[in-house]
Motif scaffolding. Sequence first.
Motif, PDB file in Angstrom:
ATOM      1  N   THR A 286      17.038 -71.823  17.820  1.00 54.60           N
ATOM      2  CA  THR A 286      16.258 -71.095  18.582  1.00 54.60           C
ATOM      3  C   THR A 286      15.945 -69.905  17.795  1.00 54.60           C
ATOM      4  OG1 THR A 286      16.301 -71.993  20.765  1.00 54.60           O
ATOM      5  CG2 THR A 286      15.243 -70.013  20.665  1.00 54.60           C
TER       6      THR A 286
ATOM      7  N   ILE B  58      20.050 -65.683  25.554  1.00 52.83           N
ATOM      8  CA  ILE B  58      18.957 -66.618  25.924  1.00 52.83           C
ATOM      9  C   ILE B  58      17.836 -65.381  26.424  1.00 52.83           C
ATOM     10  CG2 ILE B  58      17.882 -68.458  27.215  1.00 52.83           C
ATOM     11  CD1 ILE B  58      20.964 -69.315  27.430  1.00 52.83           C
TER      12      ILE B  58
ATOM     13  N   SER C 271      24.945 -66.980  26.984  1.00 59.44           N
ATOM     14  CA  SER C 271      24.995 -68.397  26.737  1.00 59.44           C
ATOM     15  C   SER C 271      26.249 -68.867  27.534  1.00 59.44           C
ATOM     16  CB  SER C 271      25.223 -68.842  25.300  1.00 59.44           C
ATOM     17  OG  SER C 271      26.525 -67.775  24.601  1.00 59.44           O
TER      18      SER C 271
END
Length: 235
Positions: free
Chosen positions: A162, A212, A222
Amino acid sequence: PMFSVLYKPRKDVSIYANYIEGLSQGATAPTTAANAGEVFPPYKTKQTELGAKWDMGRLAATASVFQIKRPSSLIDPQTNIYSFGGEQRHRGVELSLFGEVAPGLRMLGGAAWTDAEIVRSQSGLIQGNTAVGVPKHQYNLNVEWDVPALAGLTLTARATYTGSQYVNASNTQQIPSWTRYDLGGRYATRWPARPVVLRANIENVTDRAYWIGYGNGWLSTSMPRTLLLSASFSF
């Protein structure tokens, strides 16, 4: 409302287009705002997509382009009032490949590139900025292998990437990109005469610590390296 059309120029090729509108839960003003706790009504999201699928039998590939329009939130720097009157536009491309690449070996992979821009804001100060919580790049790959030496045993692996993303509308704060690796397996058997599936998975194998991001500006940490065990029984 939702509208869709599909055209097959060949037996193994499909071309489609669709338009859909949906309602999402309204946002709540954060505790740092002057109107903290104010709950806004549900908002409407509009999505348009054009794509194609190629079915090769054991393998299939898809490609699509999309545009999503949705309201955008912000905190006025002068009044410190949280409002939901702006608009953000997401445009992007998605690719995927899935199927059985060899007997007993399956894969599912995908990539997405997204340009999320704030196209309208009440003050105009953040117009043209990148929307909060939307990474420009995302990639993932999942692989499954049926072990020939032991019937019922399947090993799995997954990699997820990501890209970096902004966490505030003014684009002054950013969290870095992250990559996570997961490993696992499942074993299908019978006990004593009922189907049983035993599963074991290790998430975040490298114990990577990362942030995140979410579209509402919130962040979470995380999970550390985590072992998950489960069993399912059929009756």
